[in-house]
Design a protein around this motif. Structure first.
Motif, PDB file in Angstrom:
ATOM      1  N   PHE A  89      46.960  24.988  97.190  1.00 21.08           N
ATOM      2  CA  PHE A  89      46.554  26.122  97.995  1.00 21.08           C
ATOM      3  C   PHE A  89      46.579  27.427  97.201  1.00 21.08           C
ATOM      4  N   SER A  90      47.346  27.462  96.100  1.00 21.75           N
ATOM      5  CA  SER A  90      47.398  28.653  95.268  1.00 21.75           C
ATOM      6  C   SER A  90      46.137  28.740  94.418  1.00 21.75           C
ATOM      7  N   GLN A  91      45.696  29.953  94.204  1.00 16.50           N
ATOM      8  CA  GLN A  91      44.484  30.151  93.421  1.00 16.50           C
ATOM      9  C   GLN A  91      44.757  29.926  91.945  1.00 16.50           C
ATOM     10  N   GLY A  92      43.920  29.155  91.292  1.00 16.05           N
ATOM     11  CA  GLY A  92      44.058  28.936  89.864  1.00 16.05           C
ATOM     12  C   GLY A  92      43.361  30.049  89.099  1.00 16.05           C
ATOM     13  N   THR A  93      43.263  29.901  87.774  1.00 16.28           N
ATOM     14  CA  THR A  93      42.555  30.881  86.970  1.00 16.28           C
ATOM     15  C   THR A  93      41.057  30.759  87.222  1.00 16.28           C
ATOM     16  N   GLN A  94      40.438  31.865  87.622  1.00 15.42           N
ATOM     17  CA  GLN A  94      39.021  31.857  87.983  1.00 15.42           C
ATOM     18  C   GLN A  94      38.175  32.576  86.936  1.00 15.42           C
ATOM     19  N   TYR A  95      37.068  31.951  86.609  1.00 20.25           N
ATOM     20  CA  TYR A  95      36.076  32.566  85.710  1.00 20.25           C
ATOM     21  C   TYR A  95      34.773  32.682  86.481  1.00 20.25           C
ATOM     22  N   LYS A  96      34.153  33.835  86.401  1.00 21.65           N
ATOM     23  CA  LYS A  96      32.833  33.950  87.035  1.00 21.65           C
ATOM     24  C   LYS A  96      31.875  34.728  86.129  1.00 21.65           C
ATOM     25  N   ASP A  97      30.656  34.252  86.098  1.00 15.05           N
ATOM     26  CA  ASP A  97      29.600  34.874  85.321  1.00 15.05           C
ATOM     27  C   ASP A  97      28.490  35.255  86.293  1.00 15.05           C
ATOM     28  N   VAL A  98      28.350  36.548  86.553  1.00 20.89           N
ATOM     29  CA  VAL A  98      27.382  36.994  87.553  1.00 20.89           C
ATOM     30  C   VAL A  98      25.952  36.876  87.045  1.00 20.89           C
ATOM     31  N   GLN A  99      25.782  36.800  85.732  1.00 21.76           N
ATOM     32  CA  GLN A  99      24.449  36.654  85.162  1.00 21.76           C
ATOM     33  C   GLN A  99      23.950  35.223  85.323  1.00 21.76           C
ATOM     34  N   LYS A 100      24.848  34.256  85.073  1.00 20.90           N
ATOM     35  CA  LYS A 100      24.494  32.843  85.201  1.00 20.90           C
ATOM     36  C   LYS A 100      24.666  32.336  86.626  1.00 20.90           C
ATOM     37  N   GLY A 101      25.382  33.113  87.467  1.00 23.06           N
ATOM     38  CA  GLY A 101      25.610  32.688  88.851  1.00 23.06           C
ATOM     39  C   GLY A 101      26.560  31.520  88.959  1.00 23.06           C
ATOM     40  N   VAL A 102      27.611  31.523  88.118  1.00 21.99           N
ATOM     41  CA  VAL A 102      28.556  30.406  88.059  1.00 21.99           C
ATOM     42  C   VAL A 102      29.980  30.885  88.317  1.00 21.99           C
TER      43      VAL A 102
ATOM     44  N   MET B  50      33.987  29.214  88.130  1.00 16.40           N
ATOM     45  CA  MET B  50      34.786  28.067  87.701  1.00 16.40           C
ATOM     46  C   MET B  50      36.259  28.385  87.930  1.00 16.40           C
ATOM     47  N   GLU B  51      36.997  27.385  88.367  1.00 11.20           N
ATOM     48  CA  GLU B  51      38.432  27.567  88.615  1.00 11.20           C
ATOM     49  C   GLU B  51      39.211  26.442  87.964  1.00 11.20           C
ATOM     50  N   SER B  52      40.168  26.815  87.130  1.00 13.52           N
ATOM     51  CA  SER B  52      41.007  25.843  86.431  1.00 13.52           C
ATOM     52  C   SER B  52      42.316  25.674  87.188  1.00 13.52           C
ATOM     53  N   LYS B  53      42.602  24.439  87.635  1.00 13.16           N
ATOM     54  CA  LYS B  53      43.810  24.185  88.425  1.00 13.16           C
ATOM     55  C   LYS B  53      44.482  22.896  87.991  1.00 13.16           C
ATOM     56  N   GLU B  54      45.782  22.839  88.235  1.00 15.23           N
ATOM     57  CA  GLU B  54      46.527  21.604  87.989  1.00 15.23           C
ATOM     58  C   GLU B  54      47.078  21.118  89.323  1.00 15.23           C
ATOM     59  N   PHE B  55      46.856  19.849  89.619  1.00 12.31           N
ATOM     60  CA  PHE B  55      47.289  19.282  90.894  1.00 12.31           C
ATOM     61  C   PHE B  55      47.942  17.936  90.642  1.00 12.31           C
ATOM     62  N   PHE B  56      49.235  17.844  90.961  1.00  9.68           N
ATOM     63  CA  PHE B  56      50.020  16.637  90.735  1.00  9.68           C
ATOM     64  C   PHE B  56      49.912  16.170  89.282  1.00  9.68           C
ATOM     65  N   GLY B  57      50.019  17.127  88.359  1.00  7.12           N
ATOM     66  CA  GLY B  57      50.045  16.800  86.936  1.00  7.12           C
ATOM     67  C   GLY B  57      48.685  16.536  86.322  1.00  7.12           C
ATOM     68  N   LYS B  58      47.613  16.664  87.108  1.00  6.64           N
ATOM     69  CA  LYS B  58      46.268  16.420  86.582  1.00  6.64           C
ATOM     70  C   LYS B  58      45.460  17.714  86.609  1.00  6.64           C
ATOM     71  N   LYS B  59      44.772  17.986  85.493  1.00  4.03           N
ATOM     72  CA  LYS B  59      43.988  19.211  85.393  1.00  4.03           C
ATOM     73  C   LYS B  59      42.579  19.003  85.952  1.00  4.03           C
TER      74      LYS B  59
ATOM     75  N   PRO C 157      37.886  41.127  92.468  1.00  5.63           N
ATOM     76  CA  PRO C 157      38.937  40.107  92.432  1.00  5.63           C
ATOM     77  C   PRO C 157      38.473  38.779  93.025  1.00  5.63           C
ATOM     78  N   GLY C 158      38.998  37.676  92.480  1.00  6.64           N
ATOM     79  CA  GLY C 158      38.673  36.362  93.021  1.00  6.64           C
ATOM     80  C   GLY C 158      37.191  36.071  92.978  1.00  6.64           C
ATOM     81  N   GLU C 159      36.674  35.526  94.081  1.00  9.19           N
ATOM     82  CA  GLU C 159      35.257  35.166  94.150  1.00  9.19           C
ATOM     83  C   GLU C 159      34.371  36.330  94.580  1.00  9.19           C
ATOM     84  N   TYR C 160      34.966  37.510  94.789  1.00  9.89           N
ATOM     85  CA  TYR C 160      34.203  38.645  95.294  1.00  9.89           C
ATOM     86  C   TYR C 160      33.434  39.363  94.188  1.00  9.89           C
ATOM     87  N   TRP C 161      32.192  39.715  94.492  1.00  7.04           N
ATOM     88  CA  TRP C 161      31.302  40.377  93.542  1.00  7.04           C
ATOM     89  C   TRP C 161      30.066  40.851  94.304  1.00  7.04           C
ATOM     90  N   GLY C 162      29.060  41.341  93.580  1.00  5.42           N
ATOM     91  CA  GLY C 162      27.771  41.617  94.198  1.00  5.42           C
ATOM     92  C   GLY C 162      27.561  43.021  94.713  1.00  5.42           C
TER      93      GLY C 162
END
Length: 294
Positions: free
Chosen positions: A97-110, A112-121, A217-222
């Motif tokens: 439920f916690s937010q992982g590290t988020q990357y966003k590229d407004v030019q490419k419209g992408v 991405m969120e990097s998260k670890e859950f139960f020891g798996k990335k 912040p987060g997924e907000y942009w535009g």
């Protein structure tokens, strides 16, 4: 006419600002918690204890490293206080439920969120969601920045912790013992059945034209300027500090580690694991709690 002049000014400012640059914004996030769990009455002392335990999940500091077109948004690293870190089902699920590290590229419209859950990335990758912002015409000052107000309706993710609320029902004191028992059985079988998540929520943003990039912040942009404040349901994210062209710049690039999945696929993985863990814990409790066959 005012809007045309504003956008003309913005375009001129953006062309000047478009040189290579980087910035760092610090945000404080705070989520209020509904203490009315299914109508159950709690003493003020009980509420205080729960709020204290949940403080680490409800109050966080995030850092947004941004360039003209891309950004990385992550929680500020901190050392947990003694006794604050707990094992068990609840702690293991908290990561989902916690937010992982988020990357966003407004030019490419992408996004991405990097998260670890139960020891798996996992690397959650999706198209950047676009909100239909409505310019409200109001202004206010945040620090030294003049900010403009915008609002939008946002669809809520089914596992968005900050938007979860207890499902409303009859107060416990109005229920029979059998009804309370059935409620407990239902909650054990499906914990998400006790939670209500709205389909969409109203989001209020405050952005500044002094930093004319469509990041936030987060997924907000535009919006035509950096978003300094977001209010969404019971969560407020407020920028407390901005550093332009810091001496030590963070690398802003796409994350690459983890199994790539969509948000929908990741949510299914989390829900399946929740069911699996709930079955396991309920089985242990059943043997010890009822003292016989259940």
């Amino acid at each position: 006419m005012k809007r045309i002049l504003l956008w003309s000014l913005l375009l001129c400012t953006t062309s000047i600002f478009a040189q290579k640059f980087q910035g760092k914004a610090y945000y404080q996030s705070k989520t209020t918690m509904d203490m009315d769990f299914g109508g159950r009455e709690m003493s003020e002392e009980q509420k205080k204890r729960i709020k204290e335990r949940m403080k680490g999940f409800l109050e966080k500091v995030y850092i947004l490293d941004f360039s003209q077109t891309a950004s990385v948004y992550k929680e500020e690293e901190k050392i947990a206080a003694p006794g604050q870190s707990r094992g068990g089902f609840g702690s293991m699920m908290a990561g989902s439920f916690s937010q992982g590290t988020q990357y966003k590229d407004v030019q490419k419209g992408v996004i991405m969120e990097s998260k670890e859950f139960f020891g798996k990335k996992f690397l959650i990758k999706d198209s950047l969601p676009k909100l239909e912002w409505k310019m409200e015409g109001e202004t206010k000052q945040i620090g030294k920045y003049l900010c403009f107000k915008a609002t939008a309706l946002k669809k809520v993710d089914e596992l968005d912790f900050s938007s979860m609320r207890p499902r409303r029902g009859r107060n416990d004191r109005d229920k029979t013992d059998e009804e309370k028992k059935q409620d407990s059985i239902k909650a054990a079988k499906d914990p998400l059945s006790q939670i209500d998540i709205p389909k969409e929520i109203l989001v209020t943003a405050w952005y500044t034209l002094d930093i004319p990039i469509n990041q936030g912040p987060g997924e907000y942009w535009g919006l035509p300027g950096l978003i300094l404040e977001i209010s969404a349901y019971k969560t407020t994210i407020l920028c407390s500090k901005i550093v332009m062209n810091p001496g030590e710049k963070e690398v802003i690039e796409e994350p690459t580690k983890g199994k790539e999945v969509s948000r929908k696929e990741y949510n299914e993985i989390v829900k399946d694991k929740m069911k699996e863990m709930q079955e396991m814990y309920r089985g242990r409790g059943g043997r010890g709690g009822r003292g016989g066959r259940g």
